[in-house]
Design a protein around this motif. Structure first.
Motif, PDB file in Angstrom:
ATOM      1  N   PHE A   1       2.061   1.527   1.349  1.00 53.66           N
ATOM      2  CA  PHE A   1       0.716   1.116   1.733  1.00 53.66           C
ATOM      3  C   PHE A   1       0.718   0.562   3.157  1.00 53.66           C
ATOM      4  CE2 PHE A   1       0.699   1.385  -2.791  1.00 53.66           C
ATOM      5  CZ  PHE A   1      -0.569   1.808  -3.100  1.00 53.66           C
ATOM      6  N   GLY A   2      -0.434   0.678   3.810  1.00 49.60           N
ATOM      7  CA  GLY A   2      -0.554   0.136   5.156  1.00 49.60           C
ATOM      8  C   GLY A   2      -2.003  -0.188   5.445  1.00 49.60           C
ATOM      9  N   ALA A   3      -2.253  -0.683   6.646  1.00 49.43           N
ATOM     10  CA  ALA A   3      -3.615  -1.050   7.027  1.00 49.43           C
ATOM     11  C   ALA A   3      -3.663  -1.201   8.541  1.00 49.43           C
ATOM     12  CB  ALA A   3      -4.012  -2.372   6.361  1.00 49.43           C
ATOM     13  N   PRO A   4      -4.860  -1.021   9.114  1.00 49.83           N
ATOM     14  CA  PRO A   4      -4.988  -1.219  10.560  1.00 49.83           C
ATOM     15  C   PRO A   4      -4.596  -2.652  10.941  1.00 49.83           C
ATOM     16  CG  PRO A   4      -7.000  -0.268   9.643  1.00 49.83           C
ATOM     17  CD  PRO A   4      -6.149  -0.675   8.482  1.00 49.83           C
ATOM     18  N   LYS A   5      -4.117  -2.799  12.173  1.00 52.51           N
ATOM     19  CA  LYS A   5      -3.705  -4.115  12.685  1.00 52.51           C
ATOM     20  C   LYS A   5      -4.817  -5.134  12.498  1.00 52.51           C
ATOM     21  CE  LYS A   5      -0.315  -4.988  16.265  1.00 52.51           C
ATOM     22  NZ  LYS A   5       0.680  -4.935  15.198  1.00 52.51           N
ATOM     23  N   GLY A   6      -4.454  -6.321  12.035  1.00 50.53           N
ATOM     24  CA  GLY A   6      -5.430  -7.384  11.903  1.00 50.53           C
ATOM     25  C   GLY A   6      -6.122  -7.436  10.547  1.00 50.53           C
TER      26      GLY A   6
ATOM     27  N   GLY B   1       3.942  -1.392   6.068  1.00 51.03           N
ATOM     28  CA  GLY B   1       4.754  -0.970   4.930  1.00 51.03           C
ATOM     29  C   GLY B   1       6.166  -0.649   5.389  1.00 51.03           C
ATOM     30  N   PHE B   2       6.741   0.429   4.838  1.00 54.82           N
ATOM     31  CA  PHE B   2       8.083   0.853   5.278  1.00 54.82           C
ATOM     32  C   PHE B   2       7.958   2.005   6.281  1.00 54.82           C
ATOM     33  CE2 PHE B   2       9.967  -0.473   0.863  1.00 54.82           C
ATOM     34  CZ  PHE B   2       9.708  -1.797   1.143  1.00 54.82           C
ATOM     35  N   ASP B   3       6.867   2.003   7.056  1.00 55.98           N
ATOM     36  CA  ASP B   3       6.654   3.014   8.095  1.00 55.98           C
ATOM     37  C   ASP B   3       6.520   4.440   7.559  1.00 55.98           C
ATOM     38  OD1 ASP B   3       6.517   1.282  10.314  1.00 55.98           O
ATOM     39  OD2 ASP B   3       8.706   1.101  10.312  1.00 55.98           O
ATOM     40  N   TYR B   4       6.090   4.590   6.319  1.00 58.81           N
ATOM     41  CA  TYR B   4       5.789   5.941   5.829  1.00 58.81           C
ATOM     42  C   TYR B   4       4.511   6.479   6.496  1.00 58.81           C
ATOM     43  CZ  TYR B   4       9.229   5.532   2.057  1.00 58.81           C
ATOM     44  OH  TYR B   4      10.386   5.392   1.346  1.00 58.81           O
ATOM     45  N   ASN B   5       3.589   5.556   6.809  1.00 59.07           N
ATOM     46  CA  ASN B   5       2.328   5.908   7.479  1.00 59.07           C
ATOM     47  C   ASN B   5       1.460   6.879   6.689  1.00 59.07           C
ATOM     48  OD1 ASN B   5       2.632   4.289   9.794  1.00 59.07           O
ATOM     49  ND2 ASN B   5       4.123   5.749  10.602  1.00 59.07           N
ATOM     50  N   TRP B   6       1.629   6.921   5.382  1.00 63.70           N
ATOM     51  CA  TRP B   6       0.791   7.818   4.568  1.00 63.70           C
ATOM     52  C   TRP B   6      -0.683   7.452   4.693  1.00 63.70           C
ATOM     53  CZ3 TRP B   6       3.677   7.878  -0.841  1.00 63.70           C
ATOM     54  CH2 TRP B   6       4.912   8.546  -0.685  1.00 63.70           C
ATOM     55  N   TRP B   7      -0.949   6.152   4.880  1.00 68.34           N
ATOM     56  CA  TRP B   7      -2.329   5.663   4.841  1.00 68.34           C
ATOM     57  C   TRP B   7      -3.193   6.292   5.931  1.00 68.34           C
ATOM     58  CZ3 TRP B   7      -4.382   2.669   8.867  1.00 68.34           C
ATOM     59  CH2 TRP B   7      -3.468   2.197   9.805  1.00 68.34           C
TER      60      TRP B   7
ATOM     61  N   ASN C   1      -4.626   3.142   2.303  1.00 70.93           N
ATOM     62  CA  ASN C   1      -5.148   2.234   3.318  1.00 70.93           C
ATOM     63  C   ASN C   1      -5.734   0.996   2.618  1.00 70.93           C
ATOM     64  OD1 ASN C   1      -6.647   0.856   5.232  1.00 70.93           O
ATOM     65  ND2 ASN C   1      -7.469   2.710   6.194  1.00 70.93           N
ATOM     66  N   MET C   2      -5.039  -0.120   2.713  1.00 72.65           N
ATOM     67  CA  MET C   2      -5.444  -1.333   1.979  1.00 72.65           C
ATOM     68  C   MET C   2      -6.748  -1.927   2.494  1.00 72.65           C
ATOM     69  SD  MET C   2      -1.915  -3.383   1.305  1.00 72.65           S
ATOM     70  CE  MET C   2      -1.383  -3.329   3.011  1.00 72.65           C
ATOM     71  N   ALA C   3      -7.096  -1.628   3.752  1.00 75.22           N
ATOM     72  CA  ALA C   3      -8.362  -2.149   4.278  1.00 75.22           C
ATOM     73  C   ALA C   3      -9.538  -1.521   3.536  1.00 75.22           C
ATOM     74  CB  ALA C   3      -8.453  -1.872   5.775  1.00 75.22           C
ATOM     75  N   LYS C   4      -9.380  -0.264   3.138  1.00 78.71           N
ATOM     76  CA  LYS C   4     -10.452   0.436   2.436  1.00 78.71           C
ATOM     77  C   LYS C   4     -10.320   0.378   0.922  1.00 78.71           C
ATOM     78  CE  LYS C   4     -11.342   4.019   5.914  1.00 78.71           C
ATOM     79  NZ  LYS C   4     -11.265   5.482   6.101  1.00 78.71           N
ATOM     80  N   HIS C   5      -9.087   0.370   0.435  1.00 82.04           N
ATOM     81  CA  HIS C   5      -8.854   0.476  -1.011  1.00 82.04           C
ATOM     82  C   HIS C   5      -7.868  -0.598  -1.468  1.00 82.04           C
ATOM     83  CE1 HIS C   5     -10.959   4.315  -0.742  1.00 82.04           C
ATOM     84  NE2 HIS C   5     -10.190   4.592   0.282  1.00 82.04           N
ATOM     85  N   PRO C   6      -8.311  -1.859  -1.456  1.00 85.81           N
ATOM     86  CA  PRO C   6      -7.359  -2.959  -1.734  1.00 85.81           C
ATOM     87  C   PRO C   6      -6.766  -2.923  -3.144  1.00 85.81           C
ATOM     88  CG  PRO C   6      -9.638  -3.770  -1.624  1.00 85.81           C
ATOM     89  CD  PRO C   6      -9.661  -2.354  -1.141  1.00 85.81           C
ATOM     90  N   ASN C   7      -7.435  -2.281  -4.103  1.00 87.82           N
ATOM     91  CA  ASN C   7      -6.912  -2.295  -5.472  1.00 87.82           C
ATOM     92  C   ASN C   7      -5.936  -1.172  -5.783  1.00 87.82           C
ATOM     93  OD1 ASN C   7      -8.272  -4.583  -6.123  1.00 87.82           O
ATOM     94  ND2 ASN C   7      -9.947  -3.551  -7.206  1.00 87.82           N
ATOM     95  N   GLU C   8      -5.816  -0.181  -4.892  1.00 89.66           N
ATOM     96  CA  GLU C   8      -4.928   0.950  -5.208  1.00 89.66           C
ATOM     97  C   GLU C   8      -3.498   0.459  -5.456  1.00 89.66           C
ATOM     98  OE1 GLU C   8      -5.851   3.941  -5.928  1.00 89.66           O
ATOM     99  OE2 GLU C   8      -3.957   5.044  -5.905  1.00 89.66           O
ATOM    100  N   ALA C   9      -3.048  -0.522  -4.667  1.00 92.56           N
ATOM    101  CA  ALA C   9      -1.662  -1.010  -4.826  1.00 92.56           C
ATOM    102  C   ALA C   9      -1.450  -1.705  -6.171  1.00 92.56           C
ATOM    103  CB  ALA C   9      -1.302  -1.951  -3.677  1.00 92.56           C
ATOM    104  N   ASN C  10      -2.542  -2.177  -6.786  1.00 92.55           N
ATOM    105  CA  ASN C  10      -2.407  -2.821  -8.101  1.00 92.55           C
ATOM    106  C   ASN C  10      -2.097  -1.810  -9.203  1.00 92.55           C
ATOM    107  OD1 ASN C  10      -3.037  -5.238  -6.918  1.00 92.55           O
ATOM    108  ND2 ASN C  10      -5.199  -5.206  -7.539  1.00 92.55           N
ATOM    109  N   ARG C  11      -2.218  -0.529  -8.864  1.00 93.91           N
ATOM    110  CA  ARG C  11      -2.007   0.531  -9.857  1.00 93.91           C
ATOM    111  C   ARG C  11      -0.571   1.043  -9.821  1.00 93.91           C
ATOM    112  NH1 ARG C  11      -7.372   3.016 -10.664  1.00 93.91           N
ATOM    113  NH2 ARG C  11      -6.673   5.063 -10.013  1.00 93.91           N
ATOM    114  N   PHE C  12       0.277   0.371  -9.017  1.00 88.27           N
ATOM    115  CA  PHE C  12       1.708   0.694  -8.926  1.00 88.27           C
ATOM    116  C   PHE C  12       2.507  -0.592  -9.143  1.00 88.27           C
ATOM    117  CE2 PHE C  12      -0.572   3.958  -6.722  1.00 88.27           C
ATOM    118  CZ  PHE C  12       0.080   5.118  -7.095  1.00 88.27           C
ATOM    119  N   GLY C  13       3.778  -0.403  -9.515  1.00 88.75           N
ATOM    120  CA  GLY C  13       4.625  -1.560  -9.823  1.00 88.75           C
ATOM    121  C   GLY C  13       4.720  -1.788 -11.323  1.00 88.75           C
TER     122      GLY C  13
END
Ligand code: FEO
Ligand code: CA
Ligand code: CA
Length: 590
Positions: free
Chosen positions: A217-222, A238-244, A251-263
């Protein structure tokens, strides 16, 4: 204290000088060769490597393969795996036919693309996502004893990072924390990622464990990140995968809950290719390493799990319902509902399982724990709040096949003793712990549902040649069997404990004489440890599964670094599963 359960560490050390009857092979010396080294009388063959076709119509490996090719091929960076034998005509197990489920944990950009990741296209990103997840395929053994992938089997499937074949189950299903624009139901999940270790249930399903999901996961600076996001290591890069940048959902700025669906822990029925894979929310969300599953005397399914990060915790799940022999449909619901706990290791050798249920142990709205879903989605916060013991990166847990002993690898921890939140304790006694260790516990009254246990130190890895005191290692570690960073851990049916390493392979400084990563075998009672295998250069040895007759062991060689296994003309190193057998067809390790 531990003495009441185990006899204590000193008894263990003296027992280590006694004979062991479990191990009949000659110890292998440490090595830095770019090959697999095995004891005399053992051989190995490559079963499957990254990019090999495992589904009908799949192309042969080439580094030029695109995303569509990868969809029908074995994923990258092999990790945890299990074997499920098929039945023969008489209803017994067919020793020559099995379904294998194998995790593909992550990818190496420098080997995955001809441009080494330097000019990524949207298709390259898809290829990376498809190279993650789980590979399910049939394997057949021929008369010579060689196992081959049957790529035409109807059971074969790839459950990759973009697969539309996952559902959430248990208490968090449908909760607002799981809802996204693409899935307002909060129940239909796309993909599984960073599939690390595994588990195999007594009812014949496969467990895959989602570990470092934060890296994708990633997000724009700031972009502001919440304390919950930070607690799971989510960050702008993130780990520089840059998939976002091409896959909006990361992209956590747009979809903050997507990361809750992993782990999550994910349960897969390897015998039904049309079945949905089930993310099991009752087992909590963290960086899941593996899942060691056992049945308590009263039939409850008990799952031990590690959260692999410096200063995180060891967990236990106890099912609400009990196992019913022969009722597979019922048993396949056991991980839907139950109670989660985190471990507290007291310095006197006793231990407690602290319940992580909403409303208990202070897990209340007053203390910021809003509801049951919050406690499970942010299980790390709950475990920390109730006072569980911060550990040196819990990796795999393994349950002994016929006694209540449980073992867990703590791989290393450069922050131990240096961060206020990670003080030294008896279960994590070494500052900056560069070598790692293995703890062992036994539940009170031999009952895995008990809230109390006794523990001791099974092994402290170390270097007795160059170090003294605690850094030299425990008495069962010596100049001939030394290693660092224990990680993969599994028992065979006879009770041999197999230890795999993911550590420093420079063979210099404090690691001088330890060579490449390796696999060792231990007697869980006497404490004897003997090196069985050394992997090729730079690899990690991870993932292990035995055929039913114990005459083949499958071992994963992950991220080899130079050109092992020389199986292709591209000169690209490829992670692979190898099948190891004895020349005389005997039981592995005997
Ligand atoms: Fe995927 Fe902690 O190893
Ligand atoms: Ca691992
Ligand atoms: Ca590791």
């Amino acid at each position: 204290g531990a003495t009441s359960f185990l006899g204590g560490a000193s008894a263990l050390a003296s027992a280590a000088t006694q004979a062991t009857f479990l191990m009949g092979f000659e110890q292998v010396a440490a090595s830095t060769a770019d090959e697999i080294t095995l004891p005399p009388g053992y051989n190995h063959e490559i079963l499957v490597a990254w990019g090999d076709p495992i589904i009908k119509g799949g192309s042969k490996f080439s580094v030029k393969n695109d995303a569509q090719d990868q969809l029908l091929q074995f994923g990258d960076n092999t990790d945890g795996m299990s074997i499920f034998h098929l039945n023969n005509k008489n209803g017994g197990l067919d020793e020559s036919r099995a379904v294998m489920a194998v995790n593909s944990e992550y990818i190496n950009k420098e080997f995955m693309h001809t441009h080494k990741g330097e000019s990524m296209t949207a298709d390259d990103v898809k290829k990376e996502i498809f190279a993650h997840g789980v590979n399910v395929f049939e394997i057949n053994k021929n008369k010579k004893g060689t196992w081959k992938v049957n790529k035409n089997s109807p059971l074969n499937r790839r459950l990759h990072g973009d697969a539309d074949e996952f559902v959430m189950t248990g208490p968090v299903t449908g909760h607002p924390l799981l809802q996204t624009l693409a899935d307002p139901s909060g129940a239909n999940i796309r993909g599984t990622l960073n599939n690390c270790g595994n588990g195999q249930t007594p009812w014949g399903t496969y467990i895959t464990c989602e570990e470092n999901f934060n890296g994708y996961f990633g997000a724009p600076k700031g972009t502001p990140l919440s304390k919950e996001q930070l607690a799971y290591g989510l960050s702008e890069n993130g780990f520089d995968y840059n998939w976002w940048q091409t896959e909006d959902r990361f992209n956590m700025a747009k979809h903050p809950n997507e990361a809750n669906r992993f782990g999550w822990i994910v349960e897969i029925d390897p015998m039904d290719p049309s079945s949905k894979a089930k993310k099991r929310s009752a087992l909590g969300r963290f960086k899941h390493e593996n899942a060691a599953i056992t049945l308590a005397a009263n039939g409850k399914a008990v799952v031990y799990m590690g959260d692999d990060e410096r200063g995180e915790f060891i967990y236990k799940f106890v099912s609400q319902e009990s196992y019913i022999e022969g009722d597979r449909a019922h048993n396949m619901r056991l991980l839907d509902e139950g109670t989660l706990y985190a471990a507290k290791f007291n310095d006197n050798g006793s231990g407690e399982w602290l319940e992580l249920s909403f409303g208990k142990n202070g897990l209340t709205p007053t203390n910021g724990f809003k509801d049951e879903a919050y406690v499970l989605v942010y299980a790390r916060l709950a475990a920390r709040f109730v006072g569980a013991t911060t550990m040196d990166r819990p990796e795999w847990v393994a349950c002994h096949p016929s006694s209540p002993m449980v073992f867990c690898t703590l791989t290393n921890n450069k922050y131990r003793g240096e961060k206020d939140s990670q003080p030294l304790n008896a279960a994590n006694p070494r500052a900056t712990n560069p070598f790692g260790h293995i703890v062992r516990w036994v539940p009170e009254n031999r009952d895995h549902t008990s809230n109390r246990f006794g523990w001791d130190m099974f092994a402290m890895a170390g270097n007795p040649n160059t170090q003294t005191g605690l850094m030299a290692g425990s008495d069962n570690v010596n100049a001939d069997n030394m290693f660092n960073s224990p990680d993969g851990l599994a028992f065979d049916a006879d009770g041999r404990l197999w230890i795999q390493t993911d550590g420093n392979y420079q063979n210099e400084g404090i690691f001088a004489g330890q060579g490449n990563n390796q696999m060792l075998c231990a007697d869980p009672v006497t404490g004897h440890i003997r090196r069985f295998l050394v992997g090729p250069k730079q690899c990690e040895v991870t993932g292990i599964s035995f055929s039913n007759d114990q005459r083949t062991v499958f071992v994963g060689i992950q991220h080899p670094g130079t050109d092992w296994p020389n199986a292709d003309k591209d000169g690209v190193p490829r992670s692979a599963v190898v099948a190891i057998r004895k020349d005389d067809g005997g039981i592995i390790g005997s």
